[in-house]
Each structure stands twice: as structure tokens, then as C-alpha cells.
Design an enzyme around this catalytic site. Structure first.
Site, PDB file in Angstrom:
ATOM      1  N   ASP A 155       0.847  -1.177   0.000  1.00 15.50           N
ATOM      2  CA  ASP A 155       0.000   0.000   0.000  1.00 15.50           C
ATOM      3  C   ASP A 155       0.894   1.241   0.000  1.00 15.50           C
ATOM      4  OD1 ASP A 155      -2.490   1.371   0.178  1.00 15.50           O
ATOM      5  OD2 ASP A 155      -2.141   1.681   2.315  1.00 15.50           O
TER       6      ASP A 155
ATOM      7  N   ASP B 255      -0.365   5.074   1.019  1.00 17.27           N
ATOM      8  CA  ASP B 255      -0.648   5.975   2.136  1.00 17.27           C
ATOM      9  C   ASP B 255      -0.684   5.206   3.448  1.00 17.27           C
ATOM     10  OD1 ASP B 255      -1.078   8.598   0.816  1.00 17.27           O
ATOM     11  OD2 ASP B 255      -2.639   7.489  -0.246  1.00 17.27           O
TER      12      ASP B 255
END
Length: 270
Positions: free
Chosen positions: A13, A15
Site C-alpha cells: 500500500d 498511504d
């Protein structure tokens, strides 16, 4: 005892794992550099559909993190990939920004408000009442409803912003039609990422900061998962979920010394 499974591919991922808004998370640049030097394929995944991979590469670059454009996979790209398989050469009314419209154009879709096959809802910082009204009327007229991701809100320097899931709920309330969400936690996004890399779930690890999106979608796609505590899910919250990640670490800084070790055949569960 099961033999150690080699790690051939990484998904991570963005953020909460690599950055907080524009601020890099300590160790993120080193983690990406280690992935690149290992020679193992990897993708940075994000539910953000506003930006193109080129835009996101520039954003990460400003944070000191060097990720190739081709190593970024967004919910907009996953949505376009899904639509290209479902209805090649179709048409859509898109509510979103360049990340979404570019992805749809790239698969040969026509963007129109005249009897489209789909209404596709993505994230934008300038939701238009007129565009939402048009989307509602097109769905009522028979267009299929797709949304890039179910995230109800997103962060900004000024505070919380409504995101795709919130606007989807508005449209669903008006039309009584729920969208099909492509992005996380739908494991479809993980599978589309694996297909892009020609990778296998058995030899792939997903790194994320949210138990309810990154970890559950990785788990359901058959991946080993690493939860980092640098983002949304705190250490005290992990036990509240009925499933567990393969590993829990403070941040990706803890993964840097593991990348080569795992690539050499050790198991992420070790």
C-alpha cells in the site's frame, strides 16, 4: 512443518505505509530501494483514483521515494482492467479526475452521458452536483453502477474529506442501486495486480497499514500479509479482528533487512 515459501513478488500500500500525505515514512525510501535492488517484481497499490501513475510517481519522488511509473497500480487502473474484461470497447459516464478518465480512455472506452454501459464513480476533490444528478438519472435509465473503491473518507492537510464511498452512498440512496466496488478490500484488486506482474499468490506478500482493507483483501486473495503500524490500524486494534496478518511490524523500516533474506528463500512467517 511446511517448507518455507520463497517470496517472488511484493505488493505494498502507499498511504500510511510509504507516506503520510506528502511526508515520507522513515524507512520507506530504503524499503523501495531494497525492493528494486532485489530484482523482485513489485507494485505500489492505492485506492486513490484521482491521479495517474505518472502523477503518483512525481508525488512520491518529491517525498524522496523513487518508484517507477509502471510499478504503481491504482483502483482506477484496476477498475478499467475489470471493465475491459467485462465489456470490451464499452462506454461510461465517469465521475472523477484524470486518474480515472485516462485509465478508461486507455482501454478504448468512450466517455459519454448518452446511454452509457456504465456509470463509473471515482474520487475527486470537486464533486459536482450536476454530475451526481446525471449519474443518478443514467443509473435509473439502466446504466450499471461501478465505483473505484468504497473508502468513505480521506485525509487532507485541513482534515477529513468525503471520498468515493460517501458519494456512492448518496447515489445508492437516490437510486436504490448499490455499486460494485473494485478497489480494496475487494480481493479483485489484488488479483488484477498479480495478473499485471504475472505473479502467483503463493509467492507474494502484501504490506499494508489497514486491517479492514489491505490485510483482509490480501488474505482473501491468498497472499501472506504484513501489517505495519505506521498508518491506520494501531497495535491494540489488531486483536479485535477475526483474522490476523502473517506478521505485524512497526513500519517498513523493519522490512528493509528482511527483503533479501525473504528473497533468498526464508519464509515471512519465520
Amino acid at each position: 512443518m511446511t517448507p518455507a515459501r520463497p517470496v517472488e513478488t511484493w505488493l505494498t500500500d502507499m498511504d500510511g505505509v510509504l507516506v503520510h500525505e506528502e511526508d515520507p515514512i522513515p524507512g520507506a525510501a530504503e524499503f523501495v530501494a531494497a525492493l528494486r535492488s532485489s530484482g523482485r517484481p513489485f507494485l505500489v497499490l492505492t485506492n486513490n483514483s484521482i491521479f495517474t501513475p505518472r502523477d503518483l510517481r512525481a508525488r512520491l519522488g518529491r517525498s524522496g521515494i523513487d518508484v517507477p511509473e509502471e510499478s504503481i497500480w491504482t483502483s482506477a487502473l484496476a477498475t478499467a482492467d475489470f471493465l475491459a474484461e467485462q465489456r470490451p470497447g464499452g462506454s461510461a459516464f465517469a465521475v472523477g479526475e484524470a486518474g480515472l478518465t485516462t485509465a478508461l480512455h486507455d482501454i478504448g472506452y468512450v466517455l459519454t452521458d448518452r446511454d452509457p454501459d456504465y456509470v463509473v464513480l471515482g474520487e475527486t476533490r470537486t464533486y459536482s452536483f450536476e454530475a451526481i444528478t446525471t449519474a443518478i438519472r443514467l443509473i435509473e435509465a439502466g446504466a450499471r453502477f461501478i465505483a473505484t473503491n468504497p473508502d468513505p473518507s480521506g485525509p487532507s492537510a485541513q482534515g477529513t474529506l468525503p471520498a468515493t464511498g460517501s458519494v456512492a452512498a448518496l447515489i445508492s440512496t437516490a437510486t436504490r442501486r448499490r455499486p460494485y466496488f473494485v478497489g480494496k478490500p475487494n480481493p479483485l484488486m489484488m488479483r488484477s495486480a498479480l495478473n499485471r506482474l504475472e505473479a502467483h499468490s503463493e509467492t507474494t506478500v502484501m504490506v499494508g497499514d489497514r486491517m479492514d482493507t489491505d490485510i483482509v483483501s490480501g488474505l482473501e486473495a491468498g497472499l501472506r500479509t504484513v501489517l505495519v503500524l505506521s498508518g491506520s490500524t494501531g497495535a491494540a486494534e489488531v486483536e479485535q479482528f477475526p483474522y490476523r496478518p502473517t506478521r505485524v511490524l512497526d513500519s517498513v523500516a523493519d522490512l528493509v533487512p528482511l527483503v533479501e533474506r525473504l528473497a533468498d528463500g526464508d519464509d515471512v512467517e519465520g
